[in-house]
Motif scaffolding. Structure first.
Motif, PDB file in Angstrom:
ATOM      1  N   PRO A 199       0.836  -1.204   0.000  1.00  0.00           N
ATOM      2  CA  PRO A 199       0.000   0.000   0.000  1.00  0.00           C
ATOM      3  C   PRO A 199       0.871   1.253   0.000  1.00  0.00           C
ATOM      4  O   PRO A 199       1.940   1.280   0.603  1.00  0.00           O
ATOM      5  CB  PRO A 199      -0.797  -0.117   1.303  1.00  0.00           C
ATOM      6  CG  PRO A 199       0.049  -0.966   2.193  1.00  0.00           C
ATOM      7  CD  PRO A 199       0.761  -1.925   1.267  1.00  0.00           C
ATOM      8  N   GLY A 200       0.414   2.259  -0.715  1.00  0.00           N
ATOM      9  CA  GLY A 200       1.134   3.524  -0.759  1.00  0.00           C
ATOM     10  C   GLY A 200       2.267   3.555  -1.770  1.00  0.00           C
ATOM     11  O   GLY A 200       3.005   4.532  -1.829  1.00  0.00           O
ATOM     12  N   CYS A 201       2.409   2.494  -2.553  1.00  0.00           N
ATOM     13  CA  CYS A 201       3.501   2.421  -3.536  1.00  0.00           C
ATOM     14  C   CYS A 201       2.971   2.062  -4.920  1.00  0.00           C
ATOM     15  O   CYS A 201       3.374   1.053  -5.509  1.00  0.00           O
ATOM     16  CB  CYS A 201       4.530   1.388  -3.101  1.00  0.00           C
ATOM     17  SG  CYS A 201       5.308   1.748  -1.532  1.00  0.00           S
ATOM     18  N   PRO A 202       2.061   2.860  -5.480  1.00  0.00           N
ATOM     19  CA  PRO A 202       1.471   2.493  -6.770  1.00  0.00           C
ATOM     20  C   PRO A 202       2.480   2.465  -7.921  1.00  0.00           C
ATOM     21  O   PRO A 202       2.315   1.709  -8.862  1.00  0.00           O
ATOM     22  CB  PRO A 202       0.401   3.557  -7.002  1.00  0.00           C
ATOM     23  CG  PRO A 202       0.812   4.712  -6.167  1.00  0.00           C
ATOM     24  CD  PRO A 202       1.543   4.128  -4.984  1.00  0.00           C
ATOM     25  N   GLY A 203       3.541   3.230  -7.833  1.00  0.00           N
ATOM     26  CA  GLY A 203       4.534   3.258  -8.899  1.00  0.00           C
ATOM     27  C   GLY A 203       5.474   2.065  -8.886  1.00  0.00           C
ATOM     28  O   GLY A 203       6.220   1.839  -9.825  1.00  0.00           O
ATOM     29  N   ARG A 204       5.446   1.286  -7.801  1.00  0.00           N
ATOM     30  CA  ARG A 204       6.343   0.130  -7.678  1.00  0.00           C
ATOM     31  C   ARG A 204       5.549  -1.166  -7.549  1.00  0.00           C
ATOM     32  O   ARG A 204       5.895  -2.055  -6.777  1.00  0.00           O
ATOM     33  CB  ARG A 204       7.245   0.300  -6.457  1.00  0.00           C
ATOM     34  CG  ARG A 204       8.204   1.470  -6.595  1.00  0.00           C
ATOM     35  CD  ARG A 204       9.155   1.525  -5.432  1.00  0.00           C
ATOM     36  NE  ARG A 204       8.408   1.467  -4.160  1.00  0.00           N
ATOM     37  CZ  ARG A 204       8.719   2.132  -3.076  1.00  0.00           C
ATOM     38  NH1 ARG A 204       9.750   2.913  -3.081  1.00  0.00           N
ATOM     39  NH2 ARG A 204       8.000   2.016  -1.971  1.00  0.00           N
ATOM     40  N   GLY A 205       4.456  -1.253  -8.276  1.00  0.00           N
ATOM     41  CA  GLY A 205       3.667  -2.484  -8.262  1.00  0.00           C
ATOM     42  C   GLY A 205       2.669  -2.575  -7.121  1.00  0.00           C
ATOM     43  O   GLY A 205       2.013  -3.601  -6.947  1.00  0.00           O
ATOM     44  N   GLY A 206       2.536  -1.515  -6.339  1.00  0.00           N
ATOM     45  CA  GLY A 206       1.599  -1.511  -5.224  1.00  0.00           C
ATOM     46  C   GLY A 206       0.311  -0.787  -5.591  1.00  0.00           C
ATOM     47  O   GLY A 206      -0.074  -0.741  -6.757  1.00  0.00           O
ATOM     48  N   TYR A 207      -0.330  -0.234  -4.613  1.00  0.00           N
ATOM     49  CA  TYR A 207      -1.629   0.411  -4.810  1.00  0.00           C
ATOM     50  C   TYR A 207      -1.823   1.512  -3.786  1.00  0.00           C
ATOM     51  O   TYR A 207      -1.135   1.563  -2.777  1.00  0.00           O
ATOM     52  CB  TYR A 207      -2.754  -0.623  -4.669  1.00  0.00           C
ATOM     53  CG  TYR A 207      -2.744  -1.331  -3.331  1.00  0.00           C
ATOM     54  CD1 TYR A 207      -3.511  -0.866  -2.266  1.00  0.00           C
ATOM     55  CD2 TYR A 207      -1.946  -2.454  -3.119  1.00  0.00           C
ATOM     56  CE1 TYR A 207      -3.483  -1.499  -1.036  1.00  0.00           C
ATOM     57  CE2 TYR A 207      -1.924  -3.090  -1.896  1.00  0.00           C
ATOM     58  CZ  TYR A 207      -2.687  -2.613  -0.858  1.00  0.00           C
ATOM     59  OH  TYR A 207      -2.654  -3.239   0.364  1.00  0.00           O
TER      60      TYR A 207
END
Length: 142
Positions: free
Chosen positions: A31-39
């Motif tokens: 969570p909180g990392c949409p640019g690194r495969g998260g959301y």
């Protein structure tokens, strides 16, 4: 013996597994990392903005009130983490629809990642004598 249980408890496990399959699964990634495969949690939940803001405010209050803000989630007392999740579910009963209450655990993880990092940075600045107050004083002397 009832049809729901057997001597080895396998039916109970099956029932729990089916019940957990009915719940909304946690998205892949961090969570909180949409640019690194998260959301982003807000996007993943797809709640209206007002409800999400209330949830976030409530979670921050619960976290601040019950947990050690200088430590990350993995360093917290598991019993206190459970208390925060239970109180969050009391305030937002729809969290029971999510597998392992992942929206609350994600919010805990993100909040403590921020606060523990901030606390470490303040410790470093204090040790180096470069706290915010000191920084402006030293800049004024040069």
């Amino acid at each position: 013996m009832s049809p729901e249980s057997s001597e080895d408890g396998s039916e109970d496990c099956l029932t729990e597994s089916i019940a957990s399959e009915d719940k909304i699964p946690k998205p892949l990634g961090e969570p909180g990392c949409p640019g690194r495969g998260g959301y982003t949690l807000e996007t993943a939940l797809d709640w209206n903005g007002k409800t999400y803001a209330k949830f976030k405010k409530c979670m921050h209050w619960l976290i601040d009130d019950h947990l050690d803000m200088t430590k990350c989630a993995s360093a917290q007392n598991p019993a206190l983490l459970k208390v925060v999740c239970e109180k969050a579910t009391d305030a937002f009963p729809n969290l029971e629809n999510y597998s392992n209450c992942w929206p609350a655990t994600d919010m805990i993880m993100m909040r403590l990642k921020y606060t523990s990092s901030h606390a470490r940075q303040q410790e470093i600045e204090m040790a180096a004598g470069t706290g915010k107050g000191k920084k402006t004083q030293s800049l004024g002397r040069h």
